[in-house]
Design a protein around this motif. Sequence first.
Motif, PDB file in Angstrom:
ATOM      1  N   GLU A   2      52.368  45.531  42.701  1.00 57.35           N
ATOM      2  CA  GLU A   2      51.989  46.904  43.061  1.00 57.35           C
ATOM      3  C   GLU A   2      50.544  47.001  43.528  1.00 57.35           C
ATOM      4  O   GLU A   2      50.212  47.776  44.413  1.00 57.35           O
ATOM      5  N   HIS A   3      49.637  46.175  42.934  1.00 57.61           N
ATOM      6  CA  HIS A   3      48.205  46.299  43.229  1.00 57.61           C
ATOM      7  C   HIS A   3      47.586  45.050  43.842  1.00 57.61           C
ATOM      8  O   HIS A   3      46.370  44.969  43.962  1.00 57.61           O
ATOM      9  N   GLY A   4      48.379  44.074  44.204  1.00 55.45           N
ATOM     10  CA  GLY A   4      47.817  42.852  44.769  1.00 55.45           C
ATOM     11  C   GLY A   4      48.854  41.765  44.834  1.00 55.45           C
ATOM     12  O   GLY A   4      49.971  41.987  45.306  1.00 55.45           O
ATOM     13  N   PHE A   5      48.499  40.597  44.290  1.00 57.18           N
ATOM     14  CA  PHE A   5      49.402  39.453  44.289  1.00 57.18           C
ATOM     15  C   PHE A   5      49.289  38.733  42.957  1.00 57.18           C
ATOM     16  O   PHE A   5      48.243  38.773  42.307  1.00 57.18           O
ATOM     17  N   SER A   6      50.353  38.066  42.576  1.00 53.82           N
ATOM     18  CA  SER A   6      50.377  37.324  41.330  1.00 53.82           C
ATOM     19  C   SER A   6      50.913  35.928  41.606  1.00 53.82           C
ATOM     20  O   SER A   6      51.888  35.764  42.339  1.00 53.82           O
TER      21      SER A   6
ATOM     22  N   SER B  88      46.351  36.884  38.554  1.00 50.10           N
ATOM     23  CA  SER B  88      46.468  38.139  39.295  1.00 50.10           C
ATOM     24  C   SER B  88      45.271  38.284  40.218  1.00 50.10           C
ATOM     25  O   SER B  88      44.118  38.166  39.783  1.00 50.10           O
ATOM     26  N   VAL B  89      45.550  38.555  41.493  1.00 49.31           N
ATOM     27  CA  VAL B  89      44.514  38.697  42.504  1.00 49.31           C
ATOM     28  C   VAL B  89      44.695  40.047  43.179  1.00 49.31           C
ATOM     29  O   VAL B  89      45.800  40.411  43.571  1.00 49.31           O
ATOM     30  N   SER B  90      43.580  40.779  43.292  1.00 52.86           N
ATOM     31  CA  SER B  90      43.644  42.114  43.884  1.00 52.86           C
ATOM     32  C   SER B  90      42.291  42.457  44.499  1.00 52.86           C
ATOM     33  O   SER B  90      41.259  41.939  44.066  1.00 52.86           O
ATOM     34  N   THR B  91      42.294  43.330  45.468  1.00 52.98           N
ATOM     35  CA  THR B  91      41.027  43.812  46.014  1.00 52.98           C
ATOM     36  C   THR B  91      40.383  44.822  45.070  1.00 52.98           C
ATOM     37  O   THR B  91      39.241  45.199  45.254  1.00 52.98           O
ATOM     38  N   ASN B  92      41.108  45.232  44.027  1.00 52.67           N
ATOM     39  CA  ASN B  92      40.623  46.173  43.034  1.00 52.67           C
ATOM     40  C   ASN B  92      40.436  45.428  41.711  1.00 52.67           C
ATOM     41  O   ASN B  92      41.411  44.930  41.133  1.00 52.67           O
ATOM     42  N   GLU B  93      39.195  45.357  41.220  1.00 54.64           N
ATOM     43  CA  GLU B  93      38.889  44.615  39.990  1.00 54.64           C
ATOM     44  C   GLU B  93      39.692  45.079  38.782  1.00 54.64           C
ATOM     45  O   GLU B  93      39.830  44.344  37.811  1.00 54.64           O
ATOM     46  N   GLU B  94      40.190  46.298  38.808  1.00 48.24           N
ATOM     47  CA  GLU B  94      40.961  46.804  37.676  1.00 48.24           C
ATOM     48  C   GLU B  94      42.337  46.150  37.571  1.00 48.24           C
ATOM     49  O   GLU B  94      43.014  46.281  36.558  1.00 48.24           O
ATOM     50  N   HIS B  95      42.747  45.437  38.632  1.00 46.56           N
ATOM     51  CA  HIS B  95      44.101  44.882  38.647  1.00 46.56           C
ATOM     52  C   HIS B  95      44.144  43.369  38.825  1.00 46.56           C
ATOM     53  O   HIS B  95      45.229  42.805  38.919  1.00 46.56           O
ATOM     54  N   GLY B  96      42.999  42.741  38.885  1.00 46.46           N
ATOM     55  CA  GLY B  96      42.994  41.281  39.018  1.00 46.46           C
ATOM     56  C   GLY B  96      41.660  40.785  39.542  1.00 46.46           C
ATOM     57  O   GLY B  96      40.738  41.556  39.793  1.00 46.46           O
TER      58      GLY B  96
END
Length: 126
Positions: free
Chosen positions: A7-11, A20-28
């Motif tokens: 939902e918020h990036g890639f796993s 977990s990798v995301s452009t949003n620090e709250e999600h990875g």
Amino acid sequence: MKFSMTEHGFSGDLPFGELSVSTNEEHGFRPYQLLVASLAVCSAGIIRKVLEKQRMPADDIQAEVKEIVRIDGEAGRVSKVHLHFLIKGEIDESKMPRVMELTRKNCSMVRSVENSIEVVETYEIV
């Protein structure tokens, strides 16, 4: 390695666990953080190995990222990283320039970015 969209990036399900990798620090982890962490930890690991081979094993090595320069006009491209290593132990200071030279030569992550990212490496013996 395989990464799947979330939902918020890639796993990625890697051998050591989920990443977990995301452009949003709250999600990875943000991609640039993983890049910089790879540079820091690869270099620190090579410093450790070189010191051991020179019979000066470190009691501890801390890798601190002093500076990250990103270029907004180029999609936030990382252009410079300053890594500072705090090395604890009975280390012969006169051998450190060679240790750092060997570290740069043998760190695969630094070598991978050597023509695109300026990597500055400094150290202190504590």
